[in-house]
Design a protein around this motif. Structure first.
Motif, PDB file in Angstrom:
ATOM      1  N   VAL A 104      33.247  19.838-143.952  1.00  0.00           N
ATOM      2  CA  VAL A 104      32.204  20.638-143.309  1.00  0.00           C
ATOM      3  C   VAL A 104      30.845  20.114-143.773  1.00  0.00           C
ATOM      4  CG1 VAL A 104      31.278  22.948-142.933  1.00  0.00           C
ATOM      5  CG2 VAL A 104      33.738  22.629-143.324  1.00  0.00           C
ATOM      6  N   SER A 105      29.912  19.994-142.846  1.00  0.00           N
ATOM      7  CA  SER A 105      28.569  19.532-143.170  1.00  0.00           C
ATOM      8  C   SER A 105      27.561  20.616-142.797  1.00  0.00           C
ATOM      9  CB  SER A 105      28.262  18.247-142.403  1.00  0.00           C
ATOM     10  OG  SER A 105      26.909  17.887-142.551  1.00  0.00           O
ATOM     11  N   LEU A 106      26.621  20.869-143.709  1.00  0.00           N
ATOM     12  CA  LEU A 106      25.526  21.804-143.435  1.00  0.00           C
ATOM     13  C   LEU A 106      24.222  21.096-143.753  1.00  0.00           C
ATOM     14  CD1 LEU A 106      27.970  23.549-145.157  1.00  0.00           C
ATOM     15  CD2 LEU A 106      26.678  25.363-144.024  1.00  0.00           C
ATOM     16  N   GLU A 107      23.321  21.065-142.786  1.00  0.00           N
ATOM     17  CA  GLU A 107      22.080  20.329-142.978  1.00  0.00           C
ATOM     18  C   GLU A 107      20.914  21.096-142.370  1.00  0.00           C
ATOM     19  OE1 GLU A 107      20.272  15.838-142.685  1.00  0.00           O
ATOM     20  OE2 GLU A 107      22.374  16.228-142.218  1.00  0.00           O
ATOM     21  N   GLY A 108      19.822  21.151-143.149  1.00  0.00           N
ATOM     22  CA  GLY A 108      18.594  21.762-142.654  1.00  0.00           C
ATOM     23  C   GLY A 108      18.650  23.263-142.509  1.00  0.00           C
ATOM     24  N   LEU A 109      19.514  23.931-143.290  1.00  0.00           N
ATOM     25  CA  LEU A 109      19.652  25.381-143.205  1.00  0.00           C
ATOM     26  C   LEU A 109      19.036  26.052-144.424  1.00  0.00           C
ATOM     27  CD1 LEU A 109      23.338  25.669-141.956  1.00  0.00           C
ATOM     28  CD2 LEU A 109      21.243  25.807-140.601  1.00  0.00           C
ATOM     29  N   LYS A 110      18.529  27.259-144.208  1.00  0.00           N
ATOM     30  CA  LYS A 110      18.000  28.090-145.283  1.00  0.00           C
ATOM     31  C   LYS A 110      18.863  29.339-145.397  1.00  0.00           C
ATOM     32  CE  LYS A 110      13.876  30.873-146.352  1.00  0.00           C
ATOM     33  NZ  LYS A 110      12.480  31.166-145.937  1.00  0.00           N
TER      34      LYS A 110
END
Length: 567
Positions: A231-237
Motif C-alpha cells: 500500500v502506498s500513501l503519498e501527499g496526505l495529512k
C-alpha cells in the motif's frame, strides 16, 4: 473496492473520520494520493461573547458530557493551552499521605498525597475534571482528581506510575494541576465545562469572535491498515485525534509505550508513507504493530504530538523511518519518544531531524538483559537530534538503547542540548544489557550529565566519536559493574572546558575496558583507568554545527549528510 490492484485513489479536500477507517486485503496494491486531509476533528462554530469565572470570554455550545482535552485554534490550528496551576513552572508535593509511603519501592505508586495548603480548593469548579500531573523519574503520571480537603489532602482516581519522589532524592515530586477553571485568565486559554456543555475561550489581541475557528479532536485511531500488502500513501495529512487514558490509569512505566498511534499499521507488509504529515494528535503519530514488515515512512513531517512520533512494536521487522522531521512531542504524555522500536529487528532509522521532546529522541531494544531477542541488525544513522528533555523528565538520552542487539549500529548522528530535570541527561545511553553495538562517528555535545552513559553491557565498540561539553557528572560514564562484559574505545575525542564535567566517572576497569588512540581536550588530569598509555591531551573545540576544530590527527566527521536529505 477491488481486492487486487494496482489501483490509484486520488483524494482531495478533507476526508472527515468519525471513528476509525480500517483497510484490509482490499487495499492491497492500492496507492492513495493527495493532497487531502484525513481529519477526526469537529469544527466548533457559533461563538459568542459570554462571561465565565467573572471574566469576559467567548463561548460555544457542545453536547453535554462531551469530553476532549485538546483544542486547536485559528488559521494556524495551534494547540491552545488549558488553564493550570501554577501558571508557570511547577510546584512540589508537600508530603506523603501515609508516612510509610516514603519506604515504597520504585514502582509502588500512590493515589493520595498532600499538596501545599491552599494550592487547590475543595470548592473549585468541576474539581473532578482537574488532573494532577506529576513528573517523576523518567515518566509523568496524569492522575484525575477525586476529592481534596481544606488541608490539601488530594485523592486521585489512579495511582501514580512510580512512587511520588523526585528522581532518587529525598524530595517529593514536582507537579502542576491541569484544567483548573479558577486559573482561566490568560489570553489563548480554553476550558470545557462538561456538565454545562459549553466551551470557553479567552481571546487574544486582534482575534474576532465572528472569525473564531476552533477544532476539537475525535477519538483514536483515524486510519488502520490490518492485514494489507503493498500500500502506498503519498501527499496526505492526518490530523485531529486524541487518546485519553482510562480514569484509573495514570500512565506507562516508560516512553508512554501503550499510548496508540493516530495512524496504525497492523499485521501488514510494505505499507509505505511518503511526503505525508501527521499533526495535532493526542498520542503517537504512526504505529507499526503485529507482524508487520517492510513498512516505511519517508520524507514526512510529524509534529504537535500528544506522545511521540513513530512507534514500532514487538514482532515487527524491517521498518524504515527516513528523512522525516519529527518535532514538538510529549504535549499530553511527556514521556513520548521521537522514534521508538521495541523487540524488533532490521530497522533503519536514518536521516531524521528529531527535536523538541521532553524524553528520549530515539529508543530501541527493550530487553533489560543479555537474553536473545528478535532485536538485531538495527541501524540508527545520520539523525539530527536536539532539544531533548528540556529539564522536564530524567534518565533519558538523545539515543537510548538496551538489550542484546547483534550487528547493530549507531553511526554519524549529531546530538546536542539534552537536559534532564534532575539526573540522566545523556547523549548516547547504552542501558542495561546493551550488547553488539558499534557506535561510530557520532558528535555529541551540550548534555547535562554526560555525552555517553553505559549502564552495563558487553561487546560494544565505540570508535571515532566526539563527546563534548557535558556540564555535570562526567563526559564518559560507566555505571554498574555487575554483569559487565567488555567495551572497546578506539580513536575517540573527548572535549571538556574548565568548569565542565570530568572526563570519566564510574566503574572503569582494566579487565573490562580497552582504550586506544584516545584524545582529550581538557585540563590535564589523570587519564582514565584502563587507558593503554596512548591517550594524549590536545587542543580541540566544536563549531555550532558540530564540526571539530583541532590540531590533532583526528579525521573530520562529515556533518553535511546529517538530517533529512529532501526537506
Amino acid at each position: 473496492m477491488p481486492t487486487h490492484g494496482p489501483l490509484s485513489v486520488h483524494l482531495v479536500g478533507t476526508v472527515a473520520v468519525d471513528g476509525t477507517i480500517t483497510f484490509g486485503a482490499e487495499a492491497n496494491d492500492v496507492s492513495f494520493e493527495g493532497p487531502a486531509t484525513v481529519s477526526g476533528g469537529t469544527v466548533l462554530k457559533n461563538w459568542k461573547p459570554d462571561t465565565f469565572m467573572g471574566r469576559p470570554v467567548w463561548s460555544t455550545e457542545v453536547p453535554k458530557g462531551s469530553d476532549f482535552r485538546e483544542l486547536f485554534v485559528g488559521k494556524t490550528e495551534s494547540r491552545a493551552p488549558r488553564p493550570r496551576l501554577p501558571k508557570l513552572g511547577l510546584h512540589r508535593l508537600a508530603k506523603f499521605a501515609d508516612p510509610n509511603d516514603v519506604k515504597n519501592t520504585l514502582f509502588q505508586g500512590q493515589d493520595t498525597v498532600y499538596l501545599p495548603k491552599g494550592d487547590f480548593s475543595p470548592t473549585a469548579h468541576n474539581p473532578r475534571d482537574v488532573e494532577l500531573v506529576v513528573h517523576q523519574y523518567w515518566v509523568s503520571s496524569r492522575m484525575p482528581v477525586e476529592s481534596v480537603t481544606e488541608e490539601g489532602l488530594l485523592h486521585c482516581a489512579a495511582k501514580s506510575v512510580m512512587t511520588l519522589a523526585d528522581g532518587f532524592s529525598s524530595a517529593l515530586a514536582p507537579y502542576y494541576l491541569d484544567n483548573v477553571a479558577e486559573a482561566f485568565d490568560t489570553p489563548g486559554q480554553w476550558y470545557l465545562d462538561r456538565p454545562a456543555g459549553k466551551v470557553y475561550y479567552l481571546p487574544r489581541r486582534g482575534e474576532s469572535v465572528r472569525a473564531m475557528r476552533a477544532v476539537a479532536p475525535g477519538n483514536f485511531a483515524l486510519v488502520r491498515f490490518q492485514g494489507a500488502k503493498n500500500v502506498s500513501l503519498e501527499g496526505l495529512k492526518f490530523a485531529f485525534s486524541e487518546y485519553q487514558l482510562p480514569r484509573n490509569k495514570a500512565g506507562d512505566v516508560q516512553a508512554a509505550f501503550e499510548v496508540p498511534g493516530a495512524v496504525q499499521v497492523v499485521d501488514s507488509t510494505a505499507v509505505r508513507f511518503n511526503d505525508c504529515r501527521i499533526e495535532h494528535v493526542g498520542g503517537y503519530g504512526l504505529q507499526i504493530d503485529g507482524s508487520s514488515k517492510s513498512c516505511e515512512i519517508n520524507n514526512s513531517t510529524l509534529t504537535d504530538l500528544g506522545a511521540g512520533g513513530v512507534k514500532i512494536e514487538n514482532g515487527t521487522e524491517a521498518t524504515i523511518v527516513a528523512d522525516n522531521e519529527i518535532s514538538a512531542g510529549g504535549r499530553i504524555y511527556p514521556a513520548g519518544v521521537g522514534v521508538i522500536y521495541r523487540l524488533s529487528g532490521s530497522n533503519s532509522i536514518i536521516h531524521n531531524r528529531i527535536h523538541d521532546f521532553y524524553y528520549t529522541g530515539i529508543s530501541g531494544g527493550w530487553a533489560w538483559s543479555f537474553d536473545d531477542t528478535v532485536a538485531k541488525e538495527n541501524q540508527i544513522a545520520f539523525n539530527d537530534i536536539f532539544d531533548i528533555g528540556q529539564d522536564l523528565l530524567s534518565d533519558m538520552g538523545g539515543i537510548y538503547v538496551l538489550g542484546k542487539q547483534p550487528n547493530s549500529r549507531i553511526v554519524h548522528n549529531r546530538i546536542h542540548d539534552v537536559s534532564a530535570l534532575t539526573y540522566g541527561g545523556w547523549g548516547i545511553y547504552l542501558d542495561e544489557g546493551s550488547m553488539g553495538w558499534m557506535v561510530s562517528d557520532n558528535v555529541v555535545w551540550n548534555t547535562k550529565t554526560g555525552g555517553l552513559h553505559i549502564h552495563y553491557g558487553n561487546a560494544n565498540l565505540l570508535r571515532h566519536n566526539v563527546f563534548a561539553y557535558a556540564r555535570t557528572e562526567g563526559q564518559l560514564i560507566r555505571a554498574r559493574d555487575d554483569k559487565q562484559g567488555t567495551v572497546r574505545f578506539e580513536n575517540n575525542l573527548v572535549i571538556a572546558r574548565p568548569g565542565d564535567a570530568p572526563i570519566v566517572v564510574g566503574n572503569w576497569l582494566k579487565r573490562a575496558v580497552t582504550m586506544t588512540g584516545m584524545l582529550y581536550a581538557a585540563e590535564p588530569t589523570a587519564l582514565p583507568f584502563g587507558d593503554d598509555g596512548t591517550g594524549k591531551f590536545v587542543k580541540a573545540s566544536l563549531r555550532p554545527d558540530g564540526t571539530v576544530l583541532t590540531d590533532a590527527a583526528f579525521a573530520p566527521i562529515d556533518m553535511s549528510q546529517v538530517g533529512p536529505r529532501h526537506h
